[in-house]
Design an enzyme around this catalytic site. Structure first.
Site, mmCIF file in Angstrom:
data_model
loop_
_atom_site.group_PDB
_atom_site.id
_atom_site.type_symbol
_atom_site.label_atom_id
_atom_site.label_comp_id
_atom_site.label_asym_id
_atom_site.label_seq_id
_atom_site.Cartn_x
_atom_site.Cartn_y
_atom_site.Cartn_z
ATOM 1 N N LYS A 1 -8.113 10.612 -23.886
ATOM 2 C CA LYS A 1 -8.358 10.884 -22.472
ATOM 3 C C LYS A 1 -9.427 11.952 -22.232
ATOM 4 C CE LYS A 1 -3.873 9.431 -20.569
ATOM 5 N NZ LYS A 1 -3.349 8.789 -21.778
ATOM 6 N N ARG B 1 -7.567 -2.339 -23.652
ATOM 7 C CA ARG B 1 -6.637 -3.366 -24.134
ATOM 8 C C ARG B 1 -6.191 -4.216 -22.957
ATOM 9 N NH1 ARG B 1 -2.038 -1.145 -21.996
ATOM 10 N NH2 ARG B 1 -1.907 1.134 -21.965
ATOM 11 N N GLU C 1 -5.644 18.939 -16.036
ATOM 12 C CA GLU C 1 -6.453 18.497 -14.901
ATOM 13 C C GLU C 1 -5.886 19.102 -13.622
ATOM 14 O OE1 GLU C 1 -8.321 14.094 -15.969
ATOM 15 O OE2 GLU C 1 -6.499 14.233 -14.754
#
Length: 636
Positions: free
Chosen positions: A111, A284, A191
């Site tokens: 990430k 995916r 974040e």
């Protein structure tokens, strides 16, 4: 001929097997437990792995593929679907990996690196750390700069694991520890939290010739603990400009990394202020790919296979201008083996009977059938109920009917909870314009109350088999309760198993019954002939699932006794935070359970002293089993 080994299980394995078979390709299924083989029934071959951990071992998957001369591997989702190790090993051994290149996976599978890629591609990102953090002090520094609330996230988390919203400094040490424990790499970043945001994701497909298209977006904002429950495609409430900007950002990022398979670019979106921020890329196939297929009529799994085999999107006729949602709306509901009325406790056991809906606009992706066994080893997803209508309102109506016509006997499910959710027009109405990531949790108390009012659905339709076929419905299912009544009396014989001699005989008689859902739950007041027992006494019988060691039979925590502290989930004990003799206070952390790779902290329900600890770290125990027993001291 191409032979594909599917390195997965459950409904996604069946989905891939079906797509490959329709393309005329041979398929090989893998399994690790003889009780978990339903996905193998439609494959050409199947092979047994050593154990459940084999699904996470790239070399064991490669060895399995080589043993059956498979020429390709499809990882599905979860497990090794985002493993650069598997992708590289496939290349090393001359096996085709059906998924994006290892370079693509490495650039966005983590990430933090994905944030860097998004920035380089000119896609807006949320303020956050560019490196992993490991200490509370680093979190405090970030919060001092950007303010609370903030998000702690595992760099390699997924399915809601390794994510915590932190509202104040007091929460930091515990939440940081939980996130690190849920991260395979033990790496966490920060974040700034974007409150009131919707979770919007764009389905993309790229090929090996530089072409990338999108299949519109999905609204995945209906979540609990960052795990998706319901998904809608397309999002009913985006303005044309904002929708187009999000699509173009996804394409921009995908082309920047030369993405060459099916994937998803996810965003946090604030439609009210016309802003969006990059969240992550899932390199995916996704659980919710189904609804994108329904509105565009594109078989994403077949396209993923054909692209991997060297075909271009152009030769497949997949040009952006030719793909339209045709004014259709599709909704997916995830049916899981969890009990929403009991903190979403995982439910395991044998499925006695099952019935799924049918009709125009209804699709069911599932792996279960009568006789299947739900194990605690894998995730709790049982089925995906997918409906497609001419409008959002039409799709909601279809979904309500489809869920009403779904019944599963033998385990607890969330079916009634899903019905309660979609029946709440204050929540699901207004075309989802006011629904954000935390909306479901904010209404949870109300929705749980609505679920209770709906009652227990078990056997409601299965007794008559009114809608199911003979292949799915068992008309001789065990009754949901035995008609015990006050006054019933029973003898209990206690004998020596070696000598077969009866050492004592005692009787019990039912005085009154408060719950009669035998064999799952039976609670009553009784009189007994045991000389050491002062009558009357209460008895609580609950079904015991055999997941732990066969030599260890733990007693259930008695819900009437606040001194009995049981596990709310079926899973593994990862921490014991107290020892016998410790004095604990109300709300103090006692132990931590891990289920489905997510951790649950169990706290003391009273102030007292630790009398007995019935488990150790790494023990696998059933939900409801007692772990810690306290004594209540009136002086404390």
């Amino acid at each position: 001929m191409t032979k594909i080994l599917i390195a997965n299980r459950g409904e996604i394995a069946i989905r891939i097997i079906t797509a490959a078979t329709e393309l005329g390709l041979k398929t090989v299924a893998v399994y690790s437990d003889n009780q978990d083989k339903s996905h193998c029934l439609s494959s050409h071959e199947s092979i047994k792995l050593k154990n459940s951990l084999s699904f996470l071992d790239p070399q064991q998957i490669i060895d399995a593929a080589k043993s059956v001369n498979a020429t390709a591997i499809h990882p599905g989702y979860g497990f090794l679907s985002e493993s650069t190790d598997l992708a590289n090993k496939c290349k090393e051994f001359g096996i085709l990996f059906i998924g994006p290149s290892a370079t693509c996976i490495s650039s966005v599978g983590d990430k933090v690196s994905a944030r860097q890629v998004a920035t380089a591609a000119g896609v807006p990102v949320i303020p956050g750390t560019e490196e992993s953090i490991s200490t509370p002090e680093q979190v405090f520094d970030f919060a001092n700069q950007f303010g609370y609330p903030i998000m702690l996230k595992a760099r390699d988390g997924g399915g809601g694991r390794g994510i915590r919203m932190v509202h104040n400094a007091e929460e930091v040490p515990e939440f940081l520890k939980r996130c690190m424990n849920e991260s395979p790499s033990k790496q966490v970043f920060i974040e700034k939290a974007v409150t009131g945001a919707k979770h919007i994701e764009v389905q993309i497909i790229g090929d090996n010739y530089g072409n990338v298209i999108h299949l519109f977006e999905r609204d995945c904002s209906i979540q609990r603990r960052y795990q998706k429950i319901l998904e809608v495609a397309p999002c009913p409430c985006l303005s044309p400009q904002l929708r187009n900007n999000i699509h173009q950002a996804a394409i921009q990022l995908a082309k920047h990394i030369q993405y060459n398979s099916a994937g998803t670019v996810e965003f946090l979106v604030r439609p009210d202020v016309n802003k969006f921020y990059f969240l992550e890329v899932n390199p995916r196939i996704q659980v919710e790919h189904t609804i994108s297929e329904q509105i565009t009529h594109v078989d994403i799994v077949q396209t993923q296979i054909r692209v991997a085999l060297g075909e271009s999107l152009q030769t497949l006729g997949l040009l952006q201008d030719s793909i339209q949602p045709n004014r259709l709306v599709s909704i997916q509901a995830r049916v899981v083996a969890e009990n929403p009325l009991n903190n979403n406790m995982l439910s395991v056991g044998k499925i006695n009977a099952v019935q799924f809906p049918r009709g125009h606009g209804i699709r069911v992706d599932t792996w279960i059938q009568t006789g299947c066994v739900v194990l605690p080893t894998f995730d709790s997803l049982l089925a995906k109920i997918i409906v497609t209508g001419q409008s959002y309102k039409d799709a909601l109506s279809k979904l309500n009917r489809a869920l009403q016509d779904t019944a599963i006997d033998g385990i607890e499910t969330n079916i009634q909870f899903l019905i309660a959710v979609i029946s709440d027009r204050t929540f699901m109405g207004d075309e989802l314009s006011h629904v954000h990531i935390k909306s479901l949790e904010e209404k949870m108390d109300h929705l749980i109350s609505a679920t209770v009012l709906l009652g227990n659905p078990r056997h409601k339709k299965l007794e008559f088999g009114s809608l199911g076929s003979a292949s799915t419905v068992s008309t001789s299912a065990t009754p949901s309760s035995v008609q015990f009544k006050p006054g019933d009396a029973f003898n209990i014989e206690i004998s020596n198993s070696d000598t077969k001699l009866v050492e004592s005989v005692h009787s019990l008689q039912i005085d009154s019954i408060s719950t009669n859902n035998f064999p799952d739950v039976f609670v009553a007041q009784i009189q007994t002939s045991f000389p050491s027992i002062q009558n009357p006494v209460s008895i609580a019988l609950t079904r015991k699932s055999a997941i732990g060691s066969s030599s260890t039979l733990r007693r259930k925590a008695n819900p009437r006794f606040p001194t009995d502290i049981g596990s709310p989930v079926t899973g593994m004990v990862v921490e014991i935070n107290v020892k016998e003799g410790d004095v604990v206070t109300l709300g103090q952390q006692l132990f931590v359970m891990s289920a489905m790779k997510m951790e649950t902290v169990i706290q003391a329900s009273i102030t007292g002293t630790v009398k007995t600890i019935y488990a150790t770290e790494n023990d696998l125990i059933d939900g409801g089993d007692i772990v810690v027993e306290l004594t209540k001291d009136s002086k404390l």
